[in-house]
Enzyme design. Sequence first.
Site, PDB file in Angstrom:
ATOM      1  N   ARG A 112      39.200  63.754 -34.157  1.00  0.00           N
ATOM      2  CA  ARG A 112      39.328  62.316 -33.884  1.00  0.00           C
ATOM      3  C   ARG A 112      40.325  62.183 -32.741  1.00  0.00           C
ATOM      4  O   ARG A 112      41.479  62.586 -32.852  1.00  0.00           O
ATOM      5  CB  ARG A 112      39.850  61.570 -35.107  1.00  0.00           C
ATOM      6  CG  ARG A 112      40.389  60.194 -34.736  1.00  0.00           C
ATOM      7  CD  ARG A 112      40.682  59.310 -35.904  1.00  0.00           C
ATOM      8  NE  ARG A 112      39.454  58.841 -36.510  1.00  0.00           N
ATOM      9  CZ  ARG A 112      39.382  57.809 -37.351  1.00  0.00           C
ATOM     10  NH1 ARG A 112      40.476  57.139 -37.677  1.00  0.00           N
ATOM     11  NH2 ARG A 112      38.240  57.447 -37.871  1.00  0.00           N
ATOM     12  N   HIS A 139      31.503  56.434 -32.966  1.00  0.00           N
ATOM     13  CA  HIS A 139      31.956  56.764 -34.328  1.00  0.00           C
ATOM     14  C   HIS A 139      30.711  57.107 -35.167  1.00  0.00           C
ATOM     15  O   HIS A 139      30.318  56.349 -36.066  1.00  0.00           O
ATOM     16  CB  HIS A 139      32.725  55.582 -34.919  1.00  0.00           C
ATOM     17  CG  HIS A 139      33.574  55.934 -36.110  1.00  0.00           C
ATOM     18  ND1 HIS A 139      33.662  57.211 -36.619  1.00  0.00           N
ATOM     19  CD2 HIS A 139      34.383  55.154 -36.895  1.00  0.00           C
ATOM     20  CE1 HIS A 139      34.476  57.213 -37.661  1.00  0.00           C
ATOM     21  NE2 HIS A 139      34.926  55.990 -37.848  1.00  0.00           N
ATOM     22  N   GLN A 142      30.733  57.364 -39.209  1.00  0.00           N
ATOM     23  CA  GLN A 142      30.787  56.059 -39.860  1.00  0.00           C
ATOM     24  C   GLN A 142      29.388  55.448 -39.938  1.00  0.00           C
ATOM     25  O   GLN A 142      28.970  54.956 -40.995  1.00  0.00           O
ATOM     26  CB  GLN A 142      31.725  55.125 -39.075  1.00  0.00           C
ATOM     27  CG  GLN A 142      31.790  53.727 -39.635  1.00  0.00           C
ATOM     28  CD  GLN A 142      32.470  53.673 -40.997  1.00  0.00           C
ATOM     29  OE1 GLN A 142      33.586  54.160 -41.150  1.00  0.00           O
ATOM     30  NE2 GLN A 142      31.816  53.098 -41.993  1.00  0.00           N
ATOM     31  N   ASP A 234      33.961  44.536 -36.821  1.00  0.00           N
ATOM     32  CA  ASP A 234      35.038  45.525 -36.695  1.00  0.00           C
ATOM     33  C   ASP A 234      36.230  44.807 -36.054  1.00  0.00           C
ATOM     34  O   ASP A 234      36.085  43.702 -35.522  1.00  0.00           O
ATOM     35  CB  ASP A 234      34.549  46.702 -35.818  1.00  0.00           C
ATOM     36  CG  ASP A 234      35.566  47.821 -35.690  1.00  0.00           C
ATOM     37  OD1 ASP A 234      36.495  47.902 -36.529  1.00  0.00           O
ATOM     38  OD2 ASP A 234      35.441  48.637 -34.742  1.00  0.00           O
ATOM     39  N   CYS A 274      33.571  48.744 -41.147  1.00  0.00           N
ATOM     40  CA  CYS A 274      33.970  50.158 -41.234  1.00  0.00           C
ATOM     41  C   CYS A 274      35.337  50.324 -41.877  1.00  0.00           C
ATOM     42  O   CYS A 274      35.638  51.391 -42.391  1.00  0.00           O
ATOM     43  CB  CYS A 274      33.946  50.787 -39.849  1.00  0.00           C
ATOM     44  SG  CYS A 274      34.965  49.915 -38.637  1.00  0.00           S
ATOM     45  N   ARG A 302      31.211  57.576 -46.773  1.00  0.00           N
ATOM     46  CA  ARG A 302      31.732  58.492 -45.753  1.00  0.00           C
ATOM     47  C   ARG A 302      31.803  59.899 -46.333  1.00  0.00           C
ATOM     48  O   ARG A 302      31.463  60.883 -45.670  1.00  0.00           O
ATOM     49  CB  ARG A 302      33.141  58.054 -45.298  1.00  0.00           C
ATOM     50  CG  ARG A 302      33.193  56.746 -44.540  1.00  0.00           C
ATOM     51  CD  ARG A 302      32.526  56.852 -43.188  1.00  0.00           C
ATOM     52  NE  ARG A 302      33.107  57.888 -42.344  1.00  0.00           N
ATOM     53  CZ  ARG A 302      34.239  57.788 -41.644  1.00  0.00           C
ATOM     54  NH1 ARG A 302      34.920  56.656 -41.657  1.00  0.00           N
ATOM     55  NH2 ARG A 302      34.692  58.794 -40.904  1.00  0.00           N
TER      56      ARG A 302
HETATM   57  N1  NVA Z   1      37.011  50.383 -33.583  1.00  0.00           N
HETATM   58  C1  NVA Z   1      37.983  50.891 -34.523  1.00  0.00           C
HETATM   59  C2  NVA Z   1      37.316  51.668 -35.613  1.00  0.00           C
HETATM   60  C3  NVA Z   1      38.249  52.235 -36.651  1.00  0.00           C
HETATM   61  C4  NVA Z   1      37.534  53.010 -37.713  1.00  0.00           C
HETATM   62  C5  NVA Z   1      38.976  51.764 -33.775  1.00  0.00           C
HETATM   63  O1  NVA Z   1      38.555  52.566 -32.938  1.00  0.00           O
HETATM   64  O2  NVA Z   1      40.182  51.633 -34.019  1.00  0.00           O
HETATM   65  N1   CP Z   2      36.464  53.742 -40.852  1.00  0.00           N
HETATM   66  C1   CP Z   2      37.314  54.734 -40.535  1.00  0.00           C
HETATM   67  O1   CP Z   2      36.983  55.646 -39.749  1.00  0.00           O
HETATM   68  O2   CP Z   2      38.505  54.673 -41.173  1.00  0.00           O
HETATM   69  P1   CP Z   2      39.815  55.525 -40.886  1.00  0.00           P
HETATM   70  O3   CP Z   2      40.339  55.094 -39.526  1.00  0.00           O
HETATM   71  O4   CP Z   2      40.745  55.207 -42.004  1.00  0.00           O
HETATM   72  O5   CP Z   2      39.443  56.993 -40.848  1.00  0.00           O
END
Ligand code: NVA
Ligand code: CP
Length: 315
Positions: A112, A139, A142, A234, A274, A302
């Site tokens: 990540r 993502h 997800q 989101d 998400c 997930r």
């Molecule tokens: N769009 C959000 C998704 C988090 C799971 C981010 O990238 O922070």
């Molecule tokens: N939805 C998601 O990816 O959550 P986290 O940022 O907690 O991993």
Amino acid sequence: MIEIDQAIFKGRDFISLHDFSQDELSCIINVARELKAQQKTGRPHPILQGKTLGMIFTKSSTRTRVSFEVGMYQLGGHALFLSGRDIQLGRGETIADTARVLSRMVDGIMIRTFSHQEVLDLAQFASIPIINGLTDLLHPCQVLADLMTIQEHKGHLAGLKLAYIGDGNNMAHSLLFGGAKMGLHVVIASPPGYKPDLGIVAMAQADAKTNGGSIEVVDDPLEAVRGADVLYTDVWASMGQEEEAIVRKAAFKGYQINSDVLKKANPSAIVLHCLPAHRGEEITDEVIEGVQSVVFDEAENRLHAQKAIMALVMK
Ligand code: NVA
Ligand code: CP
């Protein structure tokens, strides 16, 4: 139940849903549902006994970290949490060297991070499967869990209308890719200046055409929501955009899933997010806690979806 030969997944990266066919995504979801059933009935499934997953995180996480770590444990393997702050990558060691070193020690890497290119570079230099646990662009894990959740609640995917209200971000992009592959009608409603990437929209449109779905990007949230079977939103400011939060709050005013918006959707519509959510911004407390919300089933999935990915590519 699973119609394609699972051997085609062995050794592959899971970086974008666009890299997989409709049959392949259906197969992964079927495996996920099977593994979920086995877990619920207490049937052990040590498919990855003796294997290790390295998990590189340069951004925060609750769901992704816990689901990958617990998933590896349930599959009989082990997961290593590698914080970007602690490993040498954070002090300038190259991604190419990191990829080659980790490839000698672990059996797969979940990453990540901010830059999507970094994940592509990791995959280029690694000799083991790379799984994308979120970048600024995509993502995919997800959305695989999201598709599984929608299928569980609606019984099918093709032909459903999914309305995404909000930022044209990593979530919007993966929903475009995943929705297009599975024959959904995806409508994204975002304010001007925050639309999804045009290249991704074009790729999704081409895929949708092949798979019987459609892709649309509009300004008006109510137009998107009309008759929708699935509502999705989101956060307005993603990880790394904290300094833009105030400007974004103004830009996204009106792009909220609330009870009035929900009423415009199909009465049997389900609501996904998400998570983490900013209640009172992109979604109201009432909607996220309401009977149409399936956000915690979605979060649970997930675990099952990623176990399927790992079992298929790392076996
Ligand atoms: N769009 C959000 C998704 C988090 C799971 C981010 O990238 O922070
Ligand atoms: N939805 C998601 O990816 O959550 P986290 O940022 O907690 O991993």
